[in-house]
Motif scaffolding. Structure first.
Motif, PDB file in Angstrom:
ATOM      1  N   UNK A  17       0.784  -1.248  -0.084  1.00 15.64           N
ATOM      2  CA  UNK A  17      -0.081  -0.039   0.019  1.00 15.64           C
ATOM      3  C   UNK A  17       0.922   1.378   0.151  1.00 15.64           C
ATOM      4  N   UNK A  18       1.839   1.330   0.854  1.00 14.06           N
ATOM      5  CA  UNK A  18       2.789   2.292   0.775  1.00 14.06           C
ATOM      6  C   UNK A  18       3.342   2.616  -0.136  1.00 14.06           C
ATOM      7  N   UNK A  19       4.002   1.440  -1.012  1.00 11.97           N
ATOM      8  CA  UNK A  19       4.704   1.919  -2.183  1.00 11.97           C
ATOM      9  C   UNK A  19       3.913   2.168  -3.497  1.00 11.97           C
ATOM     10  N   UNK A  20       2.546   1.694  -3.387  1.00 13.26           N
ATOM     11  CA  UNK A  20       1.674   2.312  -4.476  1.00 13.26           C
ATOM     12  C   UNK A  20       1.174   3.583  -4.240  1.00 13.26           C
ATOM     13  N   UNK A  21       1.075   4.002  -2.849  1.00 11.96           N
ATOM     14  CA  UNK A  21       0.813   5.450  -2.618  1.00 11.96           C
ATOM     15  C   UNK A  21       1.979   6.480  -2.929  1.00 11.96           C
ATOM     16  N   UNK A  22       3.114   5.920  -2.707  1.00 15.43           N
ATOM     17  CA  UNK A  22       4.224   6.768  -2.596  1.00 15.43           C
ATOM     18  C   UNK A  22       4.403   7.077  -4.268  1.00 15.43           C
ATOM     19  N   UNK A  23       4.117   5.992  -5.268  1.00 19.50           N
ATOM     20  CA  UNK A  23       4.217   6.242  -6.890  1.00 19.50           C
ATOM     21  C   UNK A  23       3.259   7.249  -6.954  1.00 19.50           C
TER      22      UNK A  23
END
Length: 95
Positions: free
Chosen positions: A83-89
């Motif tokens: 979730x955090x990686x997708x949101x970071x992108x």
């Protein structure tokens, strides 16, 4: 029994620290730095470098704890990182 006021700056009762609370705390810090959650003063701002660092710490934690977590802990860490990686992108691209 009356409640005694806590000294200024002393936090309210905190949850018992365990792996889940630790992961969720790091996750919340990343969300604050992504601008998705308010800072303690109620404001929001983005600091992508700090968000990236916190996400990397969670990734390091995943690597170093492989084989030592319960199923629930492993699923939590995997989901939080995803979730955090997708949101970071999304935030990095300005979405």
């Amino acid at each position: 029994m009356t409640d005694t006021p806590k000294p200024a700056g002393e936090a309210a009762e905190l949850p018992t620290m365990d792996f889940t609370v630790f992961v969720m705390s790091l996750s919340h810090s990343a969300l604050v730095d992504l601008g998705d959650a308010p800072q303690p003063d109620g404001t929001t701002s983005k600091n992508l470098a700090l968000a990236r660092q916190t996400i990397d710490i969670l990734g390091l934690l995943q690597d170093k704890t492989k084989g030592n977590l319960t199923g629930a802990e492993e699923r939590l860490l995997t989901q939080v990182l995803h979730d955090l990686r997708m949101r970071f992108v999304e935030v990095s691209r300005g979405s």
